[in-house]
Design a protein around this motif. Structure first.
Motif, PDB file in Angstrom:
ATOM      1  N   GLY A 193       0.449  -1.153   0.191  1.00  0.00           N
ATOM      2  CA  GLY A 193      -0.313   0.003   0.112  1.00  0.00           C
ATOM      3  C   GLY A 193       0.317   1.730   0.036  1.00  0.00           C
ATOM      4  O   GLY A 193       0.177   2.266  -0.984  1.00  0.00           O
ATOM      5  N   LEU A 194       1.897   1.332   0.494  1.00  0.00           N
ATOM      6  CA  LEU A 194       2.657   2.067   1.231  1.00  0.00           C
ATOM      7  C   LEU A 194       3.239   2.629  -0.033  1.00  0.00           C
ATOM      8  O   LEU A 194       3.752   4.031  -0.738  1.00  0.00           O
ATOM      9  CB  LEU A 194       3.973   2.232   1.810  1.00  0.00           C
ATOM     10  N   ILE A 195       4.339   1.702  -0.794  1.00  0.00           N
ATOM     11  CA  ILE A 195       4.763   1.715  -2.407  1.00  0.00           C
ATOM     12  C   ILE A 195       4.094   1.829  -2.883  1.00  0.00           C
ATOM     13  O   ILE A 195       4.343   3.024  -3.917  1.00  0.00           O
ATOM     14  CB  ILE A 195       6.183   0.956  -2.383  1.00  0.00           C
ATOM     15  N   GLY A 196       3.430   1.334  -3.434  1.00  0.00           N
ATOM     16  CA  GLY A 196       2.276   1.072  -4.825  1.00  0.00           C
ATOM     17  C   GLY A 196       0.988   2.564  -4.076  1.00  0.00           C
ATOM     18  O   GLY A 196       1.171   3.431  -5.722  1.00  0.00           O
ATOM     19  N   SER A 197       1.135   2.903  -3.321  1.00  0.00           N
ATOM     20  CA  SER A 197       0.246   4.118  -3.559  1.00  0.00           C
ATOM     21  C   SER A 197       1.059   5.518  -3.606  1.00  0.00           C
ATOM     22  O   SER A 197       0.902   6.869  -4.293  1.00  0.00           O
ATOM     23  CB  SER A 197      -0.904   4.745  -2.173  1.00  0.00           C
ATOM     24  N   THR A 198       2.792   5.612  -2.859  1.00  0.00           N
ATOM     25  CA  THR A 198       3.830   6.417  -3.031  1.00  0.00           C
ATOM     26  C   THR A 198       3.215   6.595  -4.609  1.00  0.00           C
ATOM     27  O   THR A 198       3.675   7.910  -5.305  1.00  0.00           O
ATOM     28  CB  THR A 198       4.562   6.680  -2.798  1.00  0.00           C
ATOM     29  N   ALA A 199       4.172   5.325  -5.200  1.00  0.00           N
ATOM     30  CA  ALA A 199       4.842   5.256  -6.230  1.00  0.00           C
ATOM     31  C   ALA A 199       3.180   6.130  -7.284  1.00  0.00           C
ATOM     32  O   ALA A 199       3.726   7.154  -8.811  1.00  0.00           O
ATOM     33  CB  ALA A 199       5.222   4.120  -7.238  1.00  0.00           C
ATOM     34  N   GLY A 200       2.190   5.677  -6.602  1.00  0.00           N
ATOM     35  CA  GLY A 200       1.347   6.274  -8.409  1.00  0.00           C
ATOM     36  C   GLY A 200       0.941   7.883  -7.633  1.00  0.00           C
ATOM     37  O   GLY A 200       0.835   8.548  -9.074  1.00  0.00           O
ATOM     38  N   ILE A 201       1.015   8.488  -7.038  1.00  0.00           N
ATOM     39  CA  ILE A 201       1.261  10.267  -6.932  1.00  0.00           C
ATOM     40  C   ILE A 201       2.326  10.918  -7.227  1.00  0.00           C
ATOM     41  O   ILE A 201       1.818  11.536  -7.813  1.00  0.00           O
ATOM     42  CB  ILE A 201       1.118  10.447  -4.861  1.00  0.00           C
ATOM     43  N   LEU A 202       3.645  10.105  -7.131  1.00  0.00           N
ATOM     44  CA  LEU A 202       4.503  10.834  -7.491  1.00  0.00           C
ATOM     45  C   LEU A 202       4.475  10.217  -9.345  1.00  0.00           C
ATOM     46  O   LEU A 202       5.534  11.561  -9.858  1.00  0.00           O
ATOM     47  CB  LEU A 202       5.958   9.885  -7.494  1.00  0.00           C
ATOM     48  N   SER A 203       4.470   9.883 -10.032  1.00  0.00           N
ATOM     49  CA  SER A 203       3.024   9.655 -10.877  1.00  0.00           C
ATOM     50  C   SER A 203       3.119  10.452 -11.791  1.00  0.00           C
ATOM     51  O   SER A 203       2.966  11.282 -12.472  1.00  0.00           O
ATOM     52  CB  SER A 203       2.883   8.128 -11.432  1.00  0.00           C
ATOM     53  N   LEU A 247      -6.677  -0.228   2.978  1.00  0.00           N
ATOM     54  CA  LEU A 247      -7.234  -1.639   2.147  1.00  0.00           C
ATOM     55  C   LEU A 247      -6.144  -2.429   1.800  1.00  0.00           C
ATOM     56  O   LEU A 247      -6.475  -3.522   1.499  1.00  0.00           O
ATOM     57  CB  LEU A 247      -7.391  -0.205   0.324  1.00  0.00           C
ATOM     58  N   CYS A 248      -5.075  -2.323   1.128  1.00  0.00           N
ATOM     59  CA  CYS A 248      -4.091  -3.343   1.029  1.00  0.00           C
ATOM     60  C   CYS A 248      -3.109  -4.670   2.556  1.00  0.00           C
ATOM     61  O   CYS A 248      -4.207  -5.356   2.086  1.00  0.00           O
ATOM     62  CB  CYS A 248      -2.882  -2.666   1.229  1.00  0.00           C
ATOM     63  N   ALA A 249      -3.730  -3.353   3.822  1.00  0.00           N
ATOM     64  CA  ALA A 249      -3.339  -4.342   5.510  1.00  0.00           C
ATOM     65  C   ALA A 249      -5.108  -4.648   4.875  1.00  0.00           C
ATOM     66  O   ALA A 249      -5.045  -6.389   5.383  1.00  0.00           O
ATOM     67  CB  ALA A 249      -3.562  -3.715   6.077  1.00  0.00           C
ATOM     68  N   VAL A 250      -6.159  -4.287   4.392  1.00  0.00           N
ATOM     69  CA  VAL A 250      -6.978  -5.535   4.779  1.00  0.00           C
ATOM     70  C   VAL A 250      -7.561  -6.765   3.492  1.00  0.00           C
ATOM     71  O   VAL A 250      -7.772  -7.518   4.721  1.00  0.00           O
ATOM     72  CB  VAL A 250      -8.521  -4.610   4.119  1.00  0.00           C
ATOM     73  N   GLY A 251      -6.726  -5.970   2.666  1.00  0.00           N
ATOM     74  CA  GLY A 251      -6.820  -7.285   1.495  1.00  0.00           C
ATOM     75  C   GLY A 251      -5.867  -8.585   2.347  1.00  0.00           C
ATOM     76  O   GLY A 251      -5.843  -9.677   2.070  1.00  0.00           O
ATOM     77  N   SER A 252      -4.637  -8.044   2.691  1.00  0.00           N
ATOM     78  CA  SER A 252      -4.003  -9.136   3.580  1.00  0.00           C
ATOM     79  C   SER A 252      -4.333  -9.730   4.322  1.00  0.00           C
ATOM     80  O   SER A 252      -4.126 -10.927   4.874  1.00  0.00           O
ATOM     81  CB  SER A 252      -2.628  -8.235   4.140  1.00  0.00           C
ATOM     82  N   TYR A 253      -5.341  -9.249   6.083  1.00  0.00           N
ATOM     83  CA  TYR A 253      -5.638  -9.357   6.803  1.00  0.00           C
ATOM     84  C   TYR A 253      -6.343 -10.486   6.118  1.00  0.00           C
ATOM     85  O   TYR A 253      -6.843 -11.311   6.720  1.00  0.00           O
ATOM     86  CB  TYR A 253      -6.316  -8.551   6.937  1.00  0.00           C
TER      87      TYR A 253
END
Lengths: 233, 295
Positions: free
Chosen positions: B229-239, B280-286
């Motif tokens: 979640g952290l890396i994915g969303s940060t990459a998305g926002i940076l793009s 959201l990603c934590a929910v998916g993992s859980y």
């Protein structure tokens, strides 16, 4: 598992029955007490129920009937964190080894200490010592999938005793070993027993219990029979 | 060895062993965040434009004849009876002529032959800024058109309606892409974790047997979800920021885009999007752990 049950009893089994579906009776009304610090031999032919009894003692299987207490606790009622703590104090060497075949020997042995958060230096030293005692020093960084059955068996045993458990359950520890290595394995188990651990060895290898002064019981068709009373040392 | 050291090592090992599927998940999460954030950014900017247009909104009520002082007072009372307004201005026929003439600038001579009272008198009503929705403006306009002596009410209906429907369409797209973000993040992360769990069944079983606590086994998977979640969303926002910057540079100077002032998200909005993605990603993992990690 800091203490033990009543009168220093480590294992208490009362009228334990285990039936596998559809109707295969592996154990029938087995009652047994093992005192803390005892070395106990469980013998019997293949299929007599030795492995089932060990699995019941480490909570891998649940009994169909009867009560099993380990260190004064009904092991099948203990759950979650408490069960994890109890298991950390029970070292089991499984007949099928249960090794992680893509990991090295050292990693496999270390796993039982890692789960109880031992310090890395301590783990390293203990792993080195154990591998030396079991003549596996040269296999330290070998992936266990590349080892022979006899070597895998010793790795499984090293993992079982690594965390200095108070109860050690060993299923056919010498099945794939030559006489010299069998001697080494028994020396290690005796050493653990001398330092206070209760050791239960399930075997049909006559050579390892022939000259013992410890108690021996035999499982025959799911029923337990006394073969020889242990001698007080 | 501390709990967190052990857990981090385990998570690192998981990531190393399953990096191709982890990378694909990361890419999917990044793309979902990028798509959602893109539409959300456009929507936000359109709302800003809408606010600016709303500031200039005025309703012009054309009257049949020039109202006298008494009529002006009556009209004022009637208008205020509907709602509070910012301002009411009466424009006489002569004032209207003057204004028109000024607007024509150099071409004002076209009015030379026209009488000075050929334009109708009107009332300019500047509504309060809280009159935001299209239906409210319409209701007000309908009310004004029924006032006695009114010929017509004008407020740039067509343009405002189009803009309103465009922002409504954008809000639907934002909602849909938000839904897409939720679905893909939860599904992809839970699927990756599920694959990892199935691939490491033997190890998890062994960990359980040697006395690993539930937290020891579960936390690395949860950590993986959080990292995705952290890396994915940060990459998305940076793009998206890169894209925004590029558009700004590319279309700088006079042009249609320079009419409006486009802005990127506030830092709080960025933090919120990243935080929601992490959750959201934590929910998916859980959810995967609950289904497939029987401890």
């Amino acid at each position: 598992m800091t203490g033990h049950g009543e009168n220093g009893t480590m294992i208490e089994m009362i009228k334990v029955t285990k039936t596998y579906p559809p109707d295969v009776k592996a154990l029938s009304d087995v009652s047994l007490s093992i005192t803390t610090g005892e070395m106990f031999f469980l013998i019997g032919m293949s299929g007599a129920g030795k492995t089932t009894l060990l699995k019941l003692l480490c909570n891998m299987e649940t009994p169909s009937n009867g009560l099993i207490e380990v260190a004064g606790k009904d092991i099948h009622r203990v759950k979650g964190r408490h069960l994890a703590r109890l298991r950390q104090k029970i070292g089991v060497a499984y007949q099928d080894f249960k090794l992680l075949t893509d990991r090295t020997v050292a990693e496999n042995v270390a796993i039982s200490m890692e789960v109880s958060y031992k310090k890395p230096q301590l783990i390293k030293k203990r792993v080195k010592d154990l591998l030396e005692q079991l003549a596996l020093s040269d296999k330290h960084n070998t992936v266990t999938g590349e080892l022979s059955r006899g070597e895998q068996q010793r790795v499984a045993l090293a993992r079982a005793v690594a965390n200095s458990p108070t109860l050690i359950l060993v299923d056919e520890p010498t099945g794939n070993l030559d006489a010299g290595t069998t001697e080494k394995v028994m020396q290690l188990l005796t050493k653990c027993n001398n330092s206070g651990a209760t050791v239960v060895i399930a075997t049909h290898d006559h050579s390892i219990y022939r000259n013992t002064h410890h108690r021996i019981m035999e499982l025959r068709y799911g029923k337990l029979h006394l073969v020889r009373e242990g001698m007080v040392s | 060895m501390s709990f967190w050291f052990a857990v981090l090592r385990q998570a690192g090992r998981n990531l190393r062993q399953t990096w191709p599927s982890q990378f694909m998940t990361l890419l999917t999460v990044s793309l979902s965040v990028l798509i959602f954030a893109f539409f959300f950014l456009v929507y936000n900017n359109m709302l800003n434009v809408g606010d600016k247009l709303g500031d200039d909104l005025r309703l012009i009520v054309y009257l049949e004849e020039e109202p006298g002082p008494e009529m002006q007072a009556q009209l004022k009372r009637k208008i205020l009876a509907f709602d509070e307004v910012d301002e009411i201005r009466f424009i006489s026929k002569t004032d209207a002529y003057q204004r028109f003439s000024e607007q024509l600038g150099e071409n004002r001579d076209v009015l030379d032959d026209m009488p000075q009272d050929f334009l109708p008198a009107s009332v300019e009503v500047v509504p309060l800024k809280n009159l935001s929705s299209l239906s409210q403006v319409k209701n007000f306009s309908d009310y004004l058109s029924k006032l006695p002596g009114t010929i017509k009410v004008q407020y740039g209906q067509d343009w405002i309606e189009r803009f309103y429907y465009f922002t409504r369409l954008l809000s639907i797209i934002v909602l849909l892409s938000g839904g897409l973000l939720i679905l893909t993040s939860v599904f992809m992360v839970s699927y990756t974790i599920r694959l990892t769990i199935l691939g490491r069944q033997a190890e998890l079983e062994l960990l359980k047997l040697v006395g690993a606590t539930n937290n020891y086994i579960r936390t690395p998977f949860l950590l993986e979800g959080l990292l995705q979640g952290l890396i994915g969303s940060t990459a998305g926002i940076l793009s998206l920021y890169g894209l925004f910057h590029w558009v700004e540079l590319k279309f700088a100077g006079p042009g249609i885009l320079s009419i409006f002032e486009f802005t990127f998200f506030h830092p709080q909005t960025v933090v919120t999007i990243i935080a929601i993605s992490i959750v959201l990603c934590a929910v998916g993992s859980y959810s995967s752990m609950q289904k497939f990690l029987r401890i």
